[in-house]
Each structure stands twice: as C-alpha cells, then as structure tokens.
Motif scaffolding. Sequence first.
Motif, PDB file in Angstrom:
ATOM      1  N   ARG A 135       0.869  -1.191  -0.102  1.00  0.00           N
ATOM      2  CA  ARG A 135      -0.245   0.041  -0.038  1.00  0.00           C
ATOM      3  C   ARG A 135       0.958   1.383  -0.064  1.00  0.00           C
ATOM      4  O   ARG A 135       1.778   1.231   0.784  1.00  0.00           O
ATOM      5  CB  ARG A 135      -0.756  -0.049   1.165  1.00  0.00           C
ATOM      6  N   PRO A 136       0.674   2.223  -0.912  1.00  0.00           N
ATOM      7  CA  PRO A 136       1.414   3.242  -0.844  1.00  0.00           C
ATOM      8  C   PRO A 136       1.395   4.455   0.374  1.00  0.00           C
ATOM      9  O   PRO A 136       0.319   4.279   0.982  1.00  0.00           O
ATOM     10  CB  PRO A 136       0.745   4.035  -2.123  1.00  0.00           C
ATOM     11  N   THR A 137       2.372   5.084   0.604  1.00  0.00           N
ATOM     12  CA  THR A 137       2.082   5.935   1.715  1.00  0.00           C
ATOM     13  C   THR A 137       1.516   7.247   1.330  1.00  0.00           C
ATOM     14  O   THR A 137       1.281   7.356   0.147  1.00  0.00           O
ATOM     15  CB  THR A 137       3.867   6.356   2.298  1.00  0.00           C
ATOM     16  N   THR A 138       1.016   7.936   2.437  1.00  0.00           N
ATOM     17  CA  THR A 138       0.465   9.258   1.972  1.00  0.00           C
ATOM     18  C   THR A 138       1.292  10.102   1.161  1.00  0.00           C
ATOM     19  O   THR A 138       0.587  10.710   0.305  1.00  0.00           O
ATOM     20  CB  THR A 138      -0.044  10.054   3.488  1.00  0.00           C
ATOM     21  N   ARG A 139       2.418  10.250   1.400  1.00  0.00           N
ATOM     22  CA  ARG A 139       3.317  10.944   0.835  1.00  0.00           C
ATOM     23  C   ARG A 139       3.387  10.544  -0.801  1.00  0.00           C
ATOM     24  O   ARG A 139       3.473  11.351  -1.665  1.00  0.00           O
ATOM     25  CB  ARG A 139       4.646  11.101   1.534  1.00  0.00           C
ATOM     26  N   GLU A 140       3.588   9.284  -1.039  1.00  0.00           N
ATOM     27  CA  GLU A 140       3.575   8.731  -2.456  1.00  0.00           C
ATOM     28  C   GLU A 140       2.323   9.072  -2.990  1.00  0.00           C
ATOM     29  O   GLU A 140       2.329   9.317  -4.359  1.00  0.00           O
ATOM     30  CB  GLU A 140       3.868   7.262  -2.358  1.00  0.00           C
ATOM     31  N   VAL A 141       1.271   8.845  -2.366  1.00  0.00           N
ATOM     32  CA  VAL A 141      -0.013   9.291  -3.217  1.00  0.00           C
ATOM     33  C   VAL A 141      -0.239  10.789  -3.326  1.00  0.00           C
ATOM     34  O   VAL A 141      -0.466  11.251  -4.417  1.00  0.00           O
ATOM     35  CB  VAL A 141      -1.324   8.834  -2.072  1.00  0.00           C
ATOM     36  N   ALA A 142       0.267  11.556  -2.272  1.00  0.00           N
ATOM     37  CA  ALA A 142       0.102  13.162  -2.653  1.00  0.00           C
ATOM     38  C   ALA A 142       1.174  13.452  -4.040  1.00  0.00           C
ATOM     39  O   ALA A 142       0.671  14.157  -4.667  1.00  0.00           O
ATOM     40  CB  ALA A 142       0.494  13.872  -1.235  1.00  0.00           C
ATOM     41  N   ASP A 143       2.378  12.808  -3.655  1.00  0.00           N
ATOM     42  CA  ASP A 143       3.270  12.947  -4.962  1.00  0.00           C
ATOM     43  C   ASP A 143       2.789  12.611  -6.248  1.00  0.00           C
ATOM     44  O   ASP A 143       2.810  13.502  -7.460  1.00  0.00           O
ATOM     45  CB  ASP A 143       4.647  12.380  -4.628  1.00  0.00           C
ATOM     46  N   ALA A 144       2.144  11.522  -6.532  1.00  0.00           N
ATOM     47  CA  ALA A 144       1.448  11.105  -7.611  1.00  0.00           C
ATOM     48  C   ALA A 144       0.492  12.038  -7.925  1.00  0.00           C
ATOM     49  O   ALA A 144       0.253  12.410  -9.183  1.00  0.00           O
ATOM     50  CB  ALA A 144       0.902   9.699  -7.456  1.00  0.00           C
ATOM     51  N   TRP A 145      -0.474  12.470  -7.162  1.00  0.00           N
ATOM     52  CA  TRP A 145      -1.599  13.397  -7.284  1.00  0.00           C
ATOM     53  C   TRP A 145      -0.978  14.644  -7.933  1.00  0.00           C
ATOM     54  O   TRP A 145      -1.535  15.139  -8.898  1.00  0.00           O
ATOM     55  CB  TRP A 145      -2.556  13.777  -6.224  1.00  0.00           C
ATOM     56  N   GLU A 146      -0.074  15.110  -7.193  1.00  0.00           N
ATOM     57  CA  GLU A 146       0.740  16.497  -7.870  1.00  0.00           C
ATOM     58  C   GLU A 146       1.227  16.299  -9.138  1.00  0.00           C
ATOM     59  O   GLU A 146       1.095  17.405  -9.947  1.00  0.00           O
ATOM     60  CB  GLU A 146       1.816  16.942  -6.679  1.00  0.00           C
ATOM     61  N   SER A 147       1.817  15.215  -9.415  1.00  0.00           N
ATOM     62  CA  SER A 147       2.469  15.081 -10.498  1.00  0.00           C
ATOM     63  C   SER A 147       1.331  14.853 -11.828  1.00  0.00           C
ATOM     64  O   SER A 147       1.310  15.386 -12.626  1.00  0.00           O
ATOM     65  CB  SER A 147       3.403  13.652 -10.626  1.00  0.00           C
ATOM     66  N   LEU A 148       0.162  14.249 -11.521  1.00  0.00           N
ATOM     67  CA  LEU A 148      -0.843  14.117 -12.435  1.00  0.00           C
ATOM     68  C   LEU A 148      -1.712  15.404 -12.624  1.00  0.00           C
ATOM     69  O   LEU A 148      -1.719  15.747 -13.957  1.00  0.00           O
ATOM     70  CB  LEU A 148      -1.742  13.286 -11.755  1.00  0.00           C
ATOM     71  N   PHE A 149      -1.793  16.077 -11.631  1.00  0.00           N
ATOM     72  CA  PHE A 149      -2.496  17.448 -11.585  1.00  0.00           C
ATOM     73  C   PHE A 149      -1.688  18.580 -12.513  1.00  0.00           C
ATOM     74  O   PHE A 149      -2.063  19.091 -13.364  1.00  0.00           O
ATOM     75  CB  PHE A 149      -2.844  18.174 -10.270  1.00  0.00           C
TER      76      PHE A 149
END
Length: 158
Positions: free
Chosen positions: A7-21
């Motif tokens: 399961r990804p960490t909260t930081r990994e999820v936030a970083d992926a979202w920022e990249s997608l956005f």
Amino acid sequence: MERAGRRPTTREVADAWESLFRTQVTVLRRLQDDDIWDEVSLREYDVLFALSGAPGLTLRQRDLQDASLLSQPSLSRLVDRLVAAGLVERRPVPGDGRGVGVHLTDEGLKVQRAVGRRHVRSIERLLGGTLDAEELAALRTLLDRLRHGAATTPPERP
C-alpha cells in the motif's frame, strides 16, 4: 480488481496526485495555445465533443455538466453562446414537460469534426512524441483504473 504490491504511503499518493495534476495543467495549457481554436474555444469544443457522442446528438444540460468540468452557471452561459452561434439548440425532452436538452446542430457537428481533426493532431504531437505505444496503453489502463476508483469511492464525510 485486486491490487498487487504494498500500500502506498500518504506522501507517495500526494506526490503522484501532484504530478498528475501538474501534467494535466501543462498539457491543457499547451493544447489551448495551439492555433486551432478559430471557430470555438477549447471549452466550447469540449461541449460539442460531448454532444457528438451522445444518442441523438442531445444531452440534458445536467448530463452535459457531468461530461464537462464547468459549473452550472458557466455551462449555461457557454451553451447560450453556442446557441447564438447556431452550433447547438435547446429542445424539449420528449416525455418530460420541464426537461430541456441541448442538441448539436448540423453546423455544430461540422465545426466539431473540423476542430476535432486538428485537435487530435495536436494531441498526437504532444503525447505520441513523448510516449511509445506500450507506454500509452499502460497510461490509459492506469488512468481508467484511477478514474473508476475515484468515481466509485464514496465521499469522505465528517
């Protein structure tokens, strides 16, 4: 669909979202800068495109809103401009005394197709010049999965 791996960490999820956005913003800005928007703007084209794929070339305004990123008041004003330009028309919805549909006119379909051909060439130049066929297929699979997950995850309520 079951996921493999940790399961990804909260930081990994936030970083992926920022990249997608950031990627979405960059690509949309780049597409808006293309010299292909003579007849309609990118937002107007988005509405014409949604209608071109609808049964009978018609959608209720609330369904059109779901297919676009515009708020209801912004969409109403945009539809008013498209009506004035003769690209769409408002029509009663059969069997619904209060329902109003937005219908793509013949001229609107003609404009959508002409702009759409140029738009697809721009998209191909941006994405096809950056990713190969296998990468594009993987990206589409991941984005479809992400969209489905976001659509089926209930909103968080306090």
